[in-house]
Design an enzyme around this catalytic site. Structure first.
Site, PDB file in Angstrom:
ATOM      1  N   LYS A  79       0.677  -1.431  -0.058  1.00  0.00           N
ATOM      2  CA  LYS A  79      -0.132  -0.300  -0.058  1.00  0.00           C
ATOM      3  C   LYS A  79       0.908   0.973   0.522  1.00  0.00           C
ATOM      4  O   LYS A  79       1.909   1.255   0.225  1.00  0.00           O
ATOM      5  CB  LYS A  79      -0.755  -0.194   1.206  1.00  0.00           C
ATOM      6  CG  LYS A  79      -2.088   1.397   1.160  1.00  0.00           C
ATOM      7  CD  LYS A  79      -2.746   0.239   2.229  1.00  0.00           C
ATOM      8  CE  LYS A  79      -3.875   1.794   2.636  1.00  0.00           C
ATOM      9  NZ  LYS A  79      -4.836   1.612   3.817  1.00  0.00           N
ATOM     10  N   SER A 154     -10.258   2.152   2.450  1.00  0.00           N
ATOM     11  CA  SER A 154      -8.807   2.974   2.471  1.00  0.00           C
ATOM     12  C   SER A 154      -8.084   1.826   1.760  1.00  0.00           C
ATOM     13  O   SER A 154      -7.306   2.408   0.518  1.00  0.00           O
ATOM     14  CB  SER A 154      -8.027   3.868   3.470  1.00  0.00           C
ATOM     15  OG  SER A 154      -7.236   2.766   3.801  1.00  0.00           O
ATOM     16  N   SER A 178     -10.109  -0.611   6.941  1.00  0.00           N
ATOM     17  CA  SER A 178      -9.318  -0.816   5.860  1.00  0.00           C
ATOM     18  C   SER A 178      -9.016  -1.740   4.940  1.00  0.00           C
ATOM     19  O   SER A 178      -8.337  -1.502   3.851  1.00  0.00           O
ATOM     20  CB  SER A 178      -8.384   0.976   5.793  1.00  0.00           C
ATOM     21  OG  SER A 178      -9.222   2.115   6.438  1.00  0.00           O
TER      22      SER A 178
END
Length: 488
Positions: A79, A154, A178
């Site tokens: 990420k 996210s 997330s």
């Protein structure tokens, strides 16, 4: 050998047995990303040359017997809020521009030391603020099951990439769901560990008391293998826990006999809960019951308070953490300004997106004189009560099972048009972060439109091995985690 259909552990084993090489596995992932990512937009940066060089190095070390771990030579994606030395790390924000850290996050250091190969950086909601991966400066990530729908957020890029088979596994971060929510929306497995079991050093902060790095993968066994690598006390992170850690992968035996599982009454009576989601999640408990577990209803009387408490605490910490992005030290700087204060104002106005600005404003407000006690201090008291209530529940139950989200993935644009509804989609996940607990999302079926549904398994503090084993037992009896979409 179809590398893209293999799990991380299967690839690692095949590399050590000489059936494939790390270079071949890495090339397969890079070619998949080149082929499908235009439709999915899961990556912000793809590190082709660097990844192939690392893979060649891993092959040499594996052949020499220097790398023996189960993830040696396995490609992994990261990420884009986790620092990677010399590789652009943007948090999906204009304000970080072409920022390339001069160091690796601890989790990246540990993975690379084990011979894992970083293939790229994944798209996300800007600064991890959002539940749909639509707030990215680099454009929305799409759900591989239906590109008209969101992948969740996210860590939407982390989940979408695994589901689209353009990543074998990935690392995400979880502040209020997330990792788990996008894993559920995309039909993959995601694990948020106990707060402090994985170092946050090198994770660009959103809300420091809530953020936690964790794995996204095809199944629980891969998540456990990744946890074995990234777990542990870190001298660079004062909140990391100095405890005796289990070997998560070896702890997976699939035995759930005698375990007591709670089904939270309030979760299944929540307004807006899709009946199909409710049915599929309850079926998870039924499957585990058939394997010898006991299932009872349990009450979560604090459920109505978790969203307001979470957003007050998270926004307050975001207001503080994001004050460092000012156009002076690194990242984007506005071209036109008059003096230092105007530099700050212009840079932050142009550099941050609307969702980030909104949360900074809310956080600054709840921390301001006259409102601190009314909002922030009260939210901290609620946080303490939630932790206490969970401790009471887990003195009687081994885990609780509930939905990850009230519905399957919504259409792109729908959540941003109704922000309150987007925030409420986190109702089943944020309490896990508030209390610092481990939470696992496992695929448990599909709705009538063919979109994946995820079930959440939550355990007591430091019961990560037990939570993973319960998910592993479920996956040993079902096939939902083996279903993947055809990306067009």
């Amino acid at each position: 050998m179809d590398i893209l259909n293999m799990t991380a552990l299967e690839i690692g084993s095949a590399i050590k047995e000489g059936k494939i090489t790390s270079v071949e596995a890495t090339k397969a992932v890079l070619e998949a990303a080149k082929s499908v990512d235009e439709a999915i937009n899961a990556y912000i940066t793809i590190c082709s040359a660097e990844a192939l060089a690392k893979a060649a190095e891993a092959d040499k070390k594996i052949a020499a017997g220097e790398l023996k771990g189960p993830l040696a030579g396995v490609p992994i994606a990261i990420k884009d809020n986790i620092c990677t030395k010399g590789v652009k790390t943007t948090c999906a924000s204009k304000i970080l521009g072409d920022f390339a850290p001069v160091y690796n996050a601890t989790v990246v250091e540990k993975l690379e030391a084990e011979g894992a190969v970083v293939v790229g950086k994944l798209n996300m909601d800007e600064f991890a603020m959002g539940s749909t991966s639509e707030t990215s400066y680099y454009g929305a990530t799409k759900n591989p099951w239906d590109t008209n729908k969101v992948p969740g957020g996210s860590s939407g890029g982390a989940a979408a990439a695994v589901a689209a088979k353009e990543a074998i596994c990935s690392l995400g971060s979880d502040t209020g769901g997330s990792i788990r929510q996008p894993a559920a929306y995309c039909g993959v497995t995601g694990f948020k560990p106990t707060y402090g079991t994985v170092s946050r050093f090198g994770l660009i902060a959103y809300a420091s008391s809530l953020d936690q790095i964790g794995p996204v993968a095809k199944d629980v066994a891969d998540c456990a293998a990744i946890m074995d690598v990234i777990k542990g006390k870190d001298s660079y992170d004062g909140t990391s826990l100095d405890v005796e850690y289990p070997e998560y992968l070896k702890s997976l035996n699939g035995d759930v006999k005698g375990l007591k599982i709670g089904l939270p009454t309030e979760c299944f009576k929540t307004d807006g809960l899709d009946p199909e989601v409710s049915e599929k999640v309850k079926a998870v408990a039924d499957t585990l019951k058939a394997m010898g577990a006991e299932v009872e209803e349990v009450s979560l009387p604090f459920l109505d308070y978790v969203i307001p408490a979470y957003y007050i605490i998270a926004a307050a910490e975001a207001s503080s953490n994001l004050s460092r992005f000012d156009g002076v030290k690194y990242g984007f700087r506005a071209a036109d300004y008059d003096g230092l204060v105007d530099l700050y104002n212009a840079t932050r106005s142009e550099g941050f997106g609307n969702e980030v600005k909104k949360r900074i404003l809310l956080g600054t407000f709840v921390l301001s004189s006259g409102y601190y006690d009314a909002y922030y201090r009260k939210a901290l008291k609620v946080k303490a009560v939630i932790k206490q209530k969970f401790d009471e529940i887990f003195s009687k139950f081994d885990c609780i099972i509930c939905p990850v989200a009230p519905s399957t993935a919504p259409l792109i644009g729908k959540s941003l048009a109704d922000p309150l509804k987007m925030y409420l989609s986190d109702i089943f996940t944020v309490s896990v972060n508030i209390a610092g607990l481990p939470g696992l999302s496992v695929p448990c079926g599909f709705d009538k439109s063919g979109m994946p549904i995820g079930a959440q398994i939550i355990g007591a503090t430091l019961s990560d091995a037990k939570v993973l084993n319960i998910g592993y037992a479920y996956q040993q009896s079902t096939e939902f985690h083996k279903s993947f979409p055809e990306v067009k």
